[in-house]
Write a protein that holds these residues in place. Structure first.
Motif, PDB file in Angstrom:
ATOM      1  N   ILE A   1       0.839  -1.205   0.000  1.00 22.89           N
ATOM      2  CA  ILE A   1       0.000   0.000   0.000  1.00 22.89           C
ATOM      3  C   ILE A   1       0.871   1.251   0.000  1.00 22.89           C
ATOM      4  O   ILE A   1       0.600   2.221  -0.729  1.00 22.89           O
ATOM      5  CB  ILE A   1      -0.948  -0.014   1.213  1.00 22.89           C
ATOM      6  N   TYR A   2       1.947   1.225   0.799  1.00 25.45           N
ATOM      7  CA  TYR A   2       2.837   2.386   0.788  1.00 25.45           C
ATOM      8  C   TYR A   2       3.520   2.527  -0.571  1.00 25.45           C
ATOM      9  O   TYR A   2       3.716   3.650  -1.054  1.00 25.45           O
ATOM     10  CB  TYR A   2       3.889   2.284   1.893  1.00 25.45           C
ATOM     11  N   ASP A   3       3.896   1.407  -1.191  1.00 24.35           N
ATOM     12  CA  ASP A   3       4.519   1.477  -2.517  1.00 24.35           C
ATOM     13  C   ASP A   3       3.586   2.138  -3.536  1.00 24.35           C
ATOM     14  O   ASP A   3       4.039   2.891  -4.412  1.00 24.35           O
ATOM     15  CB  ASP A   3       4.896   0.073  -2.990  1.00 24.35           C
ATOM     16  N   ILE A   4       2.291   1.848  -3.416  1.00 26.91           N
ATOM     17  CA  ILE A   4       1.325   2.489  -4.321  1.00 26.91           C
ATOM     18  C   ILE A   4       1.283   3.994  -4.060  1.00 26.91           C
ATOM     19  O   ILE A   4       1.257   4.806  -5.003  1.00 26.91           O
ATOM     20  CB  ILE A   4      -0.074   1.865  -4.136  1.00 26.91           C
ATOM     21  N   LEU A   5       1.308   4.371  -2.779  1.00 24.79           N
ATOM     22  CA  LEU A   5       1.308   5.800  -2.447  1.00 24.79           C
ATOM     23  C   LEU A   5       2.575   6.487  -2.940  1.00 24.79           C
ATOM     24  O   LEU A   5       2.547   7.655  -3.369  1.00 24.79           O
ATOM     25  CB  LEU A   5       1.168   5.975  -0.938  1.00 24.79           C
ATOM     26  N   ALA A   6       3.692   5.781  -2.891  1.00 26.65           N
ATOM     27  CA  ALA A   6       4.980   6.368  -3.284  1.00 26.65           C
ATOM     28  C   ALA A   6       5.242   6.310  -4.780  1.00 26.65           C
ATOM     29  O   ALA A   6       6.228   6.879  -5.249  1.00 26.65           O
ATOM     30  CB  ALA A   6       6.113   5.657  -2.541  1.00 26.65           C
ATOM     31  N   LYS A   7       4.379   5.659  -5.553  1.00 28.62           N
ATOM     32  CA  LYS A   7       4.635   5.472  -6.984  1.00 28.62           C
ATOM     33  C   LYS A   7       4.825   6.786  -7.741  1.00 28.62           C
ATOM     34  O   LYS A   7       5.727   6.889  -8.587  1.00 28.62           O
ATOM     35  CB  LYS A   7       3.509   4.651  -7.606  1.00 28.62           C
ATOM     36  N   PRO A   8       4.006   7.830  -7.508  1.00 32.42           N
ATOM     37  CA  PRO A   8       4.250   9.085  -8.241  1.00 32.42           C
ATOM     38  C   PRO A   8       5.640   9.650  -8.018  1.00 32.42           C
ATOM     39  O   PRO A   8       6.252  10.190  -8.951  1.00 32.42           O
ATOM     40  CB  PRO A   8       3.162  10.023  -7.700  1.00 32.42           C
ATOM     41  N   MET A   9       6.163   9.531  -6.804  1.00 35.31           N
ATOM     42  CA  MET A   9       7.517   9.999  -6.522  1.00 35.31           C
ATOM     43  C   MET A   9       8.561   9.075  -7.141  1.00 35.31           C
ATOM     44  O   MET A   9       9.538   9.537  -7.758  1.00 35.31           O
ATOM     45  CB  MET A   9       7.731  10.110  -5.012  1.00 35.31           C
ATOM     46  N   MET A  10       8.376   7.773  -7.018  1.00 28.61           N
ATOM     47  CA  MET A  10       9.352   6.819  -7.536  1.00 28.61           C
ATOM     48  C   MET A  10       9.480   6.913  -9.054  1.00 28.61           C
ATOM     49  O   MET A  10      10.552   6.697  -9.611  1.00 28.61           O
ATOM     50  CB  MET A  10       8.963   5.401  -7.129  1.00 28.61           C
ATOM     51  N   ASP A  11       8.384   7.249  -9.726  1.00 25.06           N
ATOM     52  CA  ASP A  11       8.429   7.357 -11.192  1.00 25.06           C
ATOM     53  C   ASP A  11       9.298   8.516 -11.667  1.00 25.06           C
ATOM     54  O   ASP A  11       9.739   8.520 -12.829  1.00 25.06           O
ATOM     55  CB  ASP A  11       7.011   7.520 -11.745  1.00 25.06           C
ATOM     56  N   THR A  12       9.543   9.489 -10.801  1.00 28.01           N
ATOM     57  CA  THR A  12      10.335  10.662 -11.204  1.00 28.01           C
ATOM     58  C   THR A  12      11.772  10.601 -10.691  1.00 28.01           C
ATOM     59  O   THR A  12      12.585  11.452 -11.074  1.00 28.01           O
ATOM     60  CB  THR A  12       9.677  11.957 -10.687  1.00 28.01           C
ATOM     61  N   LEU A  13      12.094   9.625  -9.841  1.00 25.24           N
ATOM     62  CA  LEU A  13      13.460   9.522  -9.329  1.00 25.24           C
ATOM     63  C   LEU A  13      14.364   8.873 -10.370  1.00 25.24           C
ATOM     64  O   LEU A  13      13.898   8.084 -11.209  1.00 25.24           O
ATOM     65  CB  LEU A  13      13.482   8.693  -8.036  1.00 25.24           C
ATOM     66  N   PRO A  14      15.653   9.182 -10.343  1.00 25.14           N
ATOM     67  CA  PRO A  14      16.587   8.521 -11.280  1.00 25.14           C
ATOM     68  C   PRO A  14      16.577   7.014 -11.086  1.00 25.14           C
ATOM     69  O   PRO A  14      16.305   6.507  -9.987  1.00 25.14           O
ATOM     70  CB  PRO A  14      17.949   9.129 -10.899  1.00 25.14           C
ATOM     71  N   GLU A  15      16.871   6.292 -12.144  1.00 23.41           N
ATOM     72  CA  GLU A  15      16.851   4.834 -12.092  1.00 23.41           C
ATOM     73  C   GLU A  15      17.856   4.316 -11.067  1.00 23.41           C
ATOM     74  O   GLU A  15      19.001   4.757 -11.011  1.00 23.41           O
ATOM     75  CB  GLU A  15      17.182   4.267 -13.478  1.00 23.41           C
ATOM     76  N   GLY A  16      17.399   3.403 -10.228  1.00 23.50           N
ATOM     77  CA  GLY A  16      18.249   2.843  -9.188  1.00 23.50           C
ATOM     78  C   GLY A  16      18.203   3.604  -7.883  1.00 23.50           C
ATOM     79  O   GLY A  16      18.780   3.162  -6.891  1.00 23.50           O
ATOM     80  N   THR A  17      17.502   4.758  -7.857  1.00 25.52           N
ATOM     81  CA  THR A  17      17.390   5.555  -6.628  1.00 25.52           C
ATOM     82  C   THR A  17      16.173   5.103  -5.838  1.00 25.52           C
ATOM     83  O   THR A  17      15.127   4.783  -6.403  1.00 25.52           O
ATOM     84  CB  THR A  17      17.263   7.046  -6.959  1.00 25.52           C
ATOM     85  N   HIS A  18      16.292   5.103  -4.521  1.00 20.86           N
ATOM     86  CA  HIS A  18      15.199   4.700  -3.645  1.00 20.86           C
ATOM     87  C   HIS A  18      14.972   5.771  -2.586  1.00 20.86           C
ATOM     88  O   HIS A  18      15.845   6.602  -2.310  1.00 20.86           O
ATOM     89  CB  HIS A  18      15.517   3.363  -2.957  1.00 20.86           C
ATOM     90  N   MET A  19      13.804   5.725  -1.988  1.00 20.24           N
ATOM     91  CA  MET A  19      13.525   6.581  -0.841  1.00 20.24           C
ATOM     92  C   MET A  19      14.239   6.005   0.375  1.00 20.24           C
ATOM     93  O   MET A  19      14.565   4.815   0.414  1.00 20.24           O
ATOM     94  CB  MET A  19      12.017   6.673  -0.608  1.00 20.24           C
ATOM     95  N   ILE A  20      14.469   6.863   1.379  1.00 22.33           N
ATOM     96  CA  ILE A  20      15.219   6.441   2.563  1.00 22.33           C
ATOM     97  C   ILE A  20      14.366   6.587   3.808  1.00 22.33           C
ATOM     98  O   ILE A  20      13.352   7.290   3.809  1.00 22.33           O
ATOM     99  CB  ILE A  20      16.522   7.267   2.714  1.00 22.33           C
ATOM    100  N   ALA A  21      14.769   5.888   4.870  1.00 21.87           N
ATOM    101  CA  ALA A  21      14.135   5.992   6.184  1.00 21.87           C
ATOM    102  C   ALA A  21      15.228   6.292   7.194  1.00 21.87           C
ATOM    103  O   ALA A  21      16.123   5.468   7.403  1.00 21.87           O
ATOM    104  CB  ALA A  21      13.408   4.705   6.530  1.00 21.87           C
ATOM    105  N   THR A  22      15.161   7.466   7.815  1.00 18.18           N
ATOM    106  CA  THR A  22      16.214   7.879   8.751  1.00 18.18           C
ATOM    107  C   THR A  22      15.960   7.390  10.167  1.00 18.18           C
ATOM    108  O   THR A  22      16.882   7.346  10.981  1.00 18.18           O
ATOM    109  CB  THR A  22      16.340   9.404   8.749  1.00 18.18           C
ATOM    110  N   GLY A  23      14.734   7.028  10.489  1.00 16.77           N
ATOM    111  CA  GLY A  23      14.427   6.555  11.831  1.00 16.77           C
ATOM    112  C   GLY A  23      14.558   5.052  11.949  1.00 16.77           C
ATOM    113  O   GLY A  23      14.486   4.319  10.953  1.00 16.77           O
ATOM    114  N   VAL A  24      14.725   4.580  13.183  1.00 17.23           N
ATOM    115  CA  VAL A  24      14.884   3.146  13.413  1.00 17.23           C
ATOM    116  C   VAL A  24      13.590   2.393  13.134  1.00 17.23           C
ATOM    117  O   VAL A  24      13.584   1.338  12.480  1.00 17.23           O
ATOM    118  CB  VAL A  24      15.365   2.884  14.859  1.00 17.23           C
TER     119      VAL A  24
END
Length: 271
Positions: free
Chosen positions: A40-63
């Motif tokens: 479900i989160y991947d679906i929410l993040a799809k608009p952002m992921m489609d615009t990121l450079p290939e091989g780039t991912h979102m990050i999580a800074t918290g534990v």
């Protein structure tokens, strides 16, 4: 205990029962969706992921961020899916205290406002996010590798969802203002230039500092305001004089002629 106190307590008990029923359905839907929280989160993040450079991912800074953020998103989706049941419980609680004409007006407004809010969120997800993220990606310097934080991304999309959902409620607000007698349609048309300016000011405040997202919030707001004026004018049209009453009072001459006819009929019967 007085009758008023008993009535008040009974209303509180009913309110508690309605809230528990609504909450139980939300919880059940949430539990059923939890195994797919990551998807479900991947679906929410799809608009952002489609615009990121290939091989780039979102990050999580918290534990614990990789766990809690998908849970929050899943909870939001569960509430949206259970919203018809939640609104039914709210309607069942307030309906007994409404007059018949208030019920006829309240139910379409509640259903319409809910549908418009969901449409606003869908418009934001399918159209606004893609254009805004693409604009930001093209504007960013080539020396920067974007890696958005998932918690900040969730905060951003939630604020945008609320902004566009509330924006799409403009027709309902206009209709309520007219039906309540606060303003009339002529006044709404008169203040149209100020509403247009206000729409662009609000868009500049609640959206990111880019022209695309501001235009995509301000323009629908203006169009929906016009739609609200049209609907309010249609709903507040005066009833034609011929249709106001099916009964037309007879004139004095008509009454005299009818009395003469009755008397003549009685005399002929006696004769």
């Amino acid at each position: 205990m007085s009758t008023q106190q008993e009535t008040f307590i009974s209303h509180l008990v009913e309110l508690r029962d309605r809230l528990i029923r609504a909450l139980l359905v939300v919880v059940v839907v949430f539990v059923c969706l939890m195994p797919w929280a990551g998807d479900i989160y991947d679906i929410l993040a799809k608009p952002m992921m489609d615009t990121l450079p290939e091989g780039t991912h979102m990050i999580a800074t918290g534990v614990v961020t990789p766990f809690f953020v998908p849970v929050k998103v899943t909870m939001m989706v569960a509430f949206v899916l259970a919203l018809p049941w939640v609104l039914f419980q709210a309607w069942a609680f307030i309906a007994p205290g409404l007059y018949a004409h208030e019920k006829r007006m309240a139910l379409p407004l509640v259903a319409g406002s809910t549908l418009l809010f969901i449409i606003g969120m869908a418009f934001c997800y399918f159209f606004v996010f893609g254009m805004v993220f693409k604009f930001i990606a093209e504007f960013a310097p080539k020396s920067i590798v974007p890696a958005p934080d998932i918690e900040q991304y969730l905060s951003f999309v939630m604020s945008m969802f609320i902004a566009f959902g509330v924006t799409f409620e403009v027709p309902v607000a206009v209709i309520l203002l007219v039906k309540a007698g606060i303003v009339d349609v002529a006044k709404l048309k008169e203040v149209r230039p100020y509403v247009i300016v206000g729409a662009f000011v609000i868009a500049a405040i609640v959206t990111p500092p880019d022209v695309i997202s501001q235009l995509m919030l301000a323009i629908p707001m203006c169009l929906l305001y016009e739609l609200g004026i049209i609907l309010a004018g249609w709903m507040s049209k005066p009833v034609p004089a011929a249709a106001e009453s099916a009964y037309v009072a007879p004139s004095i001459e008509d009454m005299d002629r009818e009395l003469d006819r009755i008397e003549a009929s009685e005399r002929s019967d006696k004769g």
